[in-house]
Every structure is written in C-alpha cells, then in structure tokens.
Design an enzyme around this catalytic site. Structure first.
Site, PDB file in Angstrom:
ATOM      1  N   CYS A  85       0.816  -1.184  -0.041  1.00  0.00           N
ATOM      2  CA  CYS A  85       0.053   0.068  -0.189  1.00  0.00           C
ATOM      3  C   CYS A  85       0.833   1.119   0.072  1.00  0.00           C
ATOM      4  O   CYS A  85       1.923   1.278   0.899  1.00  0.00           O
ATOM      5  CB  CYS A  85      -0.809  -0.244   1.282  1.00  0.00           C
ATOM      6  SG  CYS A  85      -1.951   1.402   1.324  1.00  0.00           S
ATOM      7  N   HIS A 126      -9.054  -3.825  -2.451  1.00  0.00           N
ATOM      8  CA  HIS A 126      -8.215  -3.401  -1.248  1.00  0.00           C
ATOM      9  C   HIS A 126      -8.685  -1.716  -1.185  1.00  0.00           C
ATOM     10  O   HIS A 126      -8.531  -1.351  -0.063  1.00  0.00           O
ATOM     11  CB  HIS A 126      -6.713  -3.110  -2.120  1.00  0.00           C
ATOM     12  CG  HIS A 126      -5.712  -2.441  -1.334  1.00  0.00           C
ATOM     13  ND1 HIS A 126      -4.709  -3.268  -0.734  1.00  0.00           N
ATOM     14  CD2 HIS A 126      -5.368  -1.006  -1.241  1.00  0.00           C
ATOM     15  CE1 HIS A 126      -3.904  -2.223  -0.066  1.00  0.00           C
ATOM     16  NE2 HIS A 126      -4.286  -0.785  -0.272  1.00  0.00           N
ATOM     17  N   GLU A 127      -9.093  -1.166  -2.145  1.00  0.00           N
ATOM     18  CA  GLU A 127      -9.703   0.191  -2.026  1.00  0.00           C
ATOM     19  C   GLU A 127     -11.005   0.286  -0.827  1.00  0.00           C
ATOM     20  O   GLU A 127     -11.048   1.125  -0.147  1.00  0.00           O
ATOM     21  CB  GLU A 127      -9.909   1.096  -3.036  1.00  0.00           C
ATOM     22  CG  GLU A 127      -8.536   1.325  -4.219  1.00  0.00           C
ATOM     23  CD  GLU A 127      -7.237   1.516  -3.451  1.00  0.00           C
ATOM     24  OE1 GLU A 127      -7.219   2.187  -2.401  1.00  0.00           O
ATOM     25  OE2 GLU A 127      -6.035   0.835  -4.070  1.00  0.00           O
ATOM     26  N   HIS A 130     -10.027   0.092   2.464  1.00  0.00           N
ATOM     27  CA  HIS A 130      -9.709   1.549   2.996  1.00  0.00           C
ATOM     28  C   HIS A 130     -10.961   2.371   3.484  1.00  0.00           C
ATOM     29  O   HIS A 130     -10.717   3.074   4.288  1.00  0.00           O
ATOM     30  CB  HIS A 130      -8.945   2.290   1.869  1.00  0.00           C
ATOM     31  CG  HIS A 130      -7.365   2.060   1.850  1.00  0.00           C
ATOM     32  ND1 HIS A 130      -6.766   2.408   2.784  1.00  0.00           N
ATOM     33  CD2 HIS A 130      -6.787   1.531   0.775  1.00  0.00           C
ATOM     34  CE1 HIS A 130      -5.306   2.264   2.696  1.00  0.00           C
ATOM     35  NE2 HIS A 130      -5.360   1.894   1.284  1.00  0.00           N
TER      36      HIS A 130
HETATM   37 ZN   LIG Z   1      -3.630   0.948   0.444  1.00  0.00          ZN
END
Ligand SMILES: [Zn+2]
Length: 136
Positions: A85, A126-127, A130
């Site tokens: 990341c 992945h986002e 977040h």
């Molecule tokens: Zn990330």
C-alpha cells in the site's frame, strides 16, 4: 490537483462517510494523484488524500476509473495473496476474490453496476477495505 498521500494510520483507520454530488471534484484529484504515483500505485481511496468519503480510483486497463459510494454486491473464487500500500511500508497477506460485482455512482453521478475480474477486482477490494478503515 495532485494531493499528498496520507500515512497517518489513526486517520486511515476511520470509516469513510457516504459521498454526495458535492464530492465530485474528488474524481479529478484522485486521478491526478494516481497519475503522479503511477510507478508505485494502481489505486487510491479518498482518505489516502485526506478526505474521508466513499470514493476510490483504480486503473482498469489504461483507464483510471472513479467510483463513488461503491457497494460490493457479490464476490466469488477466493484466493490468498499479499498486497502493499502506498500509505504503508511492506506487504501483508489477505484473502481476495477473483470476481466481484459492485454498484456505484460514476464521475457523472450515474448509477453503474460493474463486474470486475483479476487484478482490477483485487485493487477495487483493497480500496474498498480503505473505505472501511482496514489497511492491508
Ligand atoms: Zn492501500
């Protein structure tokens, strides 16, 4: 405009809030910041540029796609992988899904439903993490 990447894990661990049409300007900032970091980065969530709203950008082929208020509708074919990341150092293990379907608003605030496979699907997951304050 290109923005600085947030690395404050306390800030990044907070859950992002729903975006509205007033947040449409974020599309440009996210695209510009992704472009500036293209050698090390394939996707960004808005909190990584300091705004805790549910907006992400990621590379879909050659095109950066921006999604507002995305919702994961379905997912299939789990696999184990490792991810890095831009906001963190090193890589961490995680489970991802090969195929996902998401709904969202696009950068013209139109409703879209999209099925993603492989790498774009992985970046999108992945986002999404977040937005929930999860850092992988
Ligand atoms: Zn990330």
């Amino acid at each position: 405009m290109e923005k600085k990447i947030v690395q404050d894990t306390l800030f990044l661990s907070q859950v992002s809030k729903a975006a509205s049409q007033e947040d449409l300007y974020l599309a440009r900032d996210l695209q510009d910041t992704l472009l500036e970091n293209r050698e090390t980065c394939v996707g960004l969530a808005a909190n990584m540029i300091g705004v805790q709203k549910r907006v992400i950008v990621f590379n879909l082929g050659l095109v950066p796609v921006v999604m507002f208020n995305l919702v994961l509708l379905s997912f299939d074919e789990p696999y184990e992988t490792e991810e890095g990341c831009l906001s963190l150092t090193g890589v961490r293990p995680t489970t991802r899904y090969e195929t996902i379907t998401v709904s969202c608003r696009d950068s013209k605030w139109q409703k879209q439903t999209m099925t993603l496979k492989g790498f774009p699907a992985q970046i999108c997951q992945h986002e999404l993490d977040h937005l929930e304050g999860r850092m992988i």
